[in-house]
Design a protein around this motif. Structure first.
Motif, PDB file in Angstrom:
ATOM      1  N   VAL A 275       0.836  -1.200   0.000  1.00  0.00           N
ATOM      2  CA  VAL A 275       0.000   0.000   0.000  1.00  0.00           C
ATOM      3  C   VAL A 275       0.872   1.253   0.000  1.00  0.00           C
ATOM      4  O   VAL A 275       0.610   2.211  -0.731  1.00  0.00           O
ATOM      5  N   ALA A 276       1.921   1.246   0.807  1.00  0.00           N
ATOM      6  CA  ALA A 276       2.831   2.396   0.840  1.00  0.00           C
ATOM      7  C   ALA A 276       3.458   2.629  -0.523  1.00  0.00           C
ATOM      8  O   ALA A 276       3.603   3.782  -0.968  1.00  0.00           O
ATOM      9  N   GLY A 277       3.817   1.542  -1.217  1.00  0.00           N
ATOM     10  CA  GLY A 277       4.398   1.666  -2.543  1.00  0.00           C
ATOM     11  C   GLY A 277       3.437   2.268  -3.547  1.00  0.00           C
ATOM     12  O   GLY A 277       3.845   3.027  -4.441  1.00  0.00           O
ATOM     13  N   ARG A 278       2.156   1.971  -3.421  1.00  0.00           N
ATOM     14  CA  ARG A 278       1.154   2.527  -4.337  1.00  0.00           C
ATOM     15  C   ARG A 278       1.134   4.055  -4.250  1.00  0.00           C
ATOM     16  O   ARG A 278       0.988   4.747  -5.256  1.00  0.00           O
ATOM     17  N   SER A 282       5.750   6.147   3.268  1.00  0.00           N
ATOM     18  CA  SER A 282       6.356   5.120   4.119  1.00  0.00           C
ATOM     19  C   SER A 282       5.282   4.188   4.683  1.00  0.00           C
ATOM     20  O   SER A 282       4.121   4.599   4.855  1.00  0.00           O
ATOM     21  N   PRO A 283       5.632   2.943   5.008  1.00  0.00           N
ATOM     22  CA  PRO A 283       4.672   2.037   5.657  1.00  0.00           C
ATOM     23  C   PRO A 283       4.128   2.606   6.963  1.00  0.00           C
ATOM     24  O   PRO A 283       2.965   2.396   7.300  1.00  0.00           O
ATOM     25  N   SER A 284       4.963   3.348   7.702  1.00  0.00           N
ATOM     26  CA  SER A 284       4.491   3.920   8.964  1.00  0.00           C
ATOM     27  C   SER A 284       3.394   4.941   8.726  1.00  0.00           C
ATOM     28  O   SER A 284       2.490   5.102   9.559  1.00  0.00           O
ATOM     29  N   ARG A 285       3.437   5.646   7.594  1.00  0.00           N
ATOM     30  CA  ARG A 285       2.392   6.608   7.265  1.00  0.00           C
ATOM     31  C   ARG A 285       1.064   5.893   7.029  1.00  0.00           C
ATOM     32  O   ARG A 285       0.011   6.331   7.509  1.00  0.00           O
ATOM     33  N   ILE A 286       1.105   4.787   6.310  1.00  0.00           N
ATOM     34  CA  ILE A 286      -0.110   4.014   6.063  1.00  0.00           C
ATOM     35  C   ILE A 286      -0.652   3.440   7.364  1.00  0.00           C
ATOM     36  O   ILE A 286      -1.859   3.454   7.618  1.00  0.00           O
ATOM     37  N   SER A 287       0.233   2.952   8.212  1.00  0.00           N
ATOM     38  CA  SER A 287      -0.183   2.420   9.507  1.00  0.00           C
ATOM     39  C   SER A 287      -0.846   3.501  10.346  1.00  0.00           C
ATOM     40  O   SER A 287      -1.855   3.253  11.025  1.00  0.00           O
ATOM     41  N   HIS A 288      -0.307   4.722  10.287  1.00  0.00           N
ATOM     42  CA  HIS A 288      -0.886   5.844  11.036  1.00  0.00           C
ATOM     43  C   HIS A 288      -2.283   6.176  10.520  1.00  0.00           C
ATOM     44  O   HIS A 288      -3.205   6.429  11.321  1.00  0.00           O
TER      45      HIS A 288
END
Length: 312
Positions: A275-278, A282-288
Motif C-alpha cells: 500500500v505504501a508503494g502505491r 512510508s509504511p508507517s504513514r499508512i499504519s498511522h
C-alpha cells in the motif's frame, strides 16, 4: 532444529498455539489479556478468519481458526508481533515475549472441530486454575455458552449449528458437551506427523497437498473470493469521490487518499509495504492512517466507500 512444515490453503482448520519465551508468562494481568483479545479480534476481522474457540493461559494461548483464504501465517505473524510490541511498551522491557514461531496443527474439521473446541476451554480446569469451566473468563466458553455477550469475531453460530437449530437448545447441548469432556482423553494422541489431527484418509490428502507445486493457486481457484482486489477497491473508492483510480494515488484529495489506503489494508488486505508503494509514502504513514480512521471514525464518504467495498 528444522522449522515446522507450514501447510496453508483456503478453508483449512488449525489449532494454533504460542508459548512464552523461556516459559515466562505472556500475560501479567487482565489488561494484557484484554489487549491480546482486542488484537486477535482485529486480526480475525482483517484476515476473514473464523475463530471457533480460544483460551488464554498464563504462559501460552490456544486458538481454533479456519482460514477461508489460506492466510494463517500472515495474520499470526502480525498478531504476535503487535502483541509483543504492546507488551514491551507497557511493561518497559525489550526482547522476546513469545518463544519463536507459533505452532499450528491442521485439523480434520468434520471429525475433530468440536472435540478440540471442548478440550482447549477445559485447560484452565485441568491446570487447577479454576474448578468450573465457566469461572475462567479468558476463554471462549462463556461467550459460546451464552453467559457473556458474544463478540462479533467469535463464530458462536458456527458452533451452535453443529448442535441444534434452536440457539437455546444449542447452548444447552454445548454446555453439557463441554462438561462431559472432563473425563475424555486428550485429542493430541491422534496427531500424526506432528502437524495433522485427523483420520488416515485426511492424512493422505494432506500429504498430497504438500507434494503439489501449485498448492495455494490450485486450492484458492476453487473457493469463492471473500474480498475485493486492490484494483477493485480503488475503483469503488473513486466512484464515491468522483475520481479516477489513478487520481487517488496522487494524494491530492486527502480524504479520498486516506480512505483508499485504509480500505486497501482493511478490505483488500494488502501488506503495508504494498500500500505504501502505491502512494509513494512510508509504511508507517499508512499504519498511522489506518489507526487514525479506526480510532476517530469515518467521514460520510469514507463510510459509504467502506459499504461499497463489502463483498456481497
Amino acid at each position: 532444529m528444522a522449522r515446522q512444515l507450514r501447510l496453508e490453503y483456503a478453508g483449512a482448520l488449525y489449532h494454533v498455539t504460542a508459548r512464552g519465551h523461556a516459559q515466562h508468562d505472556i500475560y501479567l494481568d487482565d489488561q494484557d489479556r484484554c489487549r491480546f483479545l482486542n488484537l486477535l479480534g482485529c486480526e480475525v476481522s482483517q484476515q476473514h478468519w473464523r475463530c471457533y474457540a480460544y483460551c488464554l493461559m498464563n504462559n501460552h494461548y490456544h486458538l481454533v481458526l479456519e482460514t477461508p483464504e489460506g492466510n494463517l501465517s500472515r495474520g499470526m505473524r502480525r498478531l504476535n508481533s503487535l502483541y509483543t510490541q504492546t507488551f514491551n511498551r507497557r511493561h518497559q522491557q525489550m526482547g522476546h515475549v513469545l518463544q519463536g514461531r507459533f505452532k499450528s496443527i491442521l485439523v480434520e474439521k468434520d471429525v475433530y472441530l468440536l472435540e478440540l473446541c471442548r478440550y482447549i476451554v477445559l485447560n484452565p480446569v485441568r491446570a487447577g486454575l479454576v474448578k468450573q469451566v465457566q469461572d475462567w473468563k479468558w476463554s471462549s466458553y462463556r461467550v459460546t455458552a451464552g453467559r457473556e455477550t458474544a463478540s462479533d469475531w467469535v463464530d458462536v453460530l458456527g458452533i451452535y449449528q453443529l448442535f441444534h437449530r434452536s440457539k437455546d437448545e444449542a447452548r444447552r447441548r454445548y454446555q453439557q458437551f463441554v462438561q462431559d469432556g472432563l473425563d475424555e482423553p486428550s485429542p493430541w494422541k491422534h496427531v500424526r506427523s506432528q502437524i495433522f489431527l485427523g483420520t488416515e484418509p485426511f492424512l493422505a490428502s494432506m500429504v498430497k497437498l504438500v507434494k503439489r507445486q501449485s498448492l495455494k493457486n490450485g486450492i484458492r481457484a476453487q473457493t469463492p473470493p471473500t474480498r475485493l482486489t486492490g484494483k477493485q477497491v480503488l475503483t469503488r473508492v473513486g466512484l464515491v469521490y468522483s475520481l479516477k483510480p489513478q487520481d487517488l494515488l496522487t494524494r491530492e484529495h486527502q480524504g479520498a487518499y486516506q480512505c483508499a489506503a485504509w480500505l486497501l489494508r482493511r478490505v483488500a488486505n494488502e501488506p503495508l509495504s504494498v500500500v505504501a508503494g502505491r502512494f509513494g509514502v512510508s509504511p508507517s504513514r499508512i499504519s498511522h492512517i489506518q489507526r487514525t480512521l479506526e480510532s476517530q471514525g469515518l467521514s460520510r464518504e469514507q463510510a459509504k466507500a467502506h459499504q461499497l467495498c463489502k463483498v456481497k
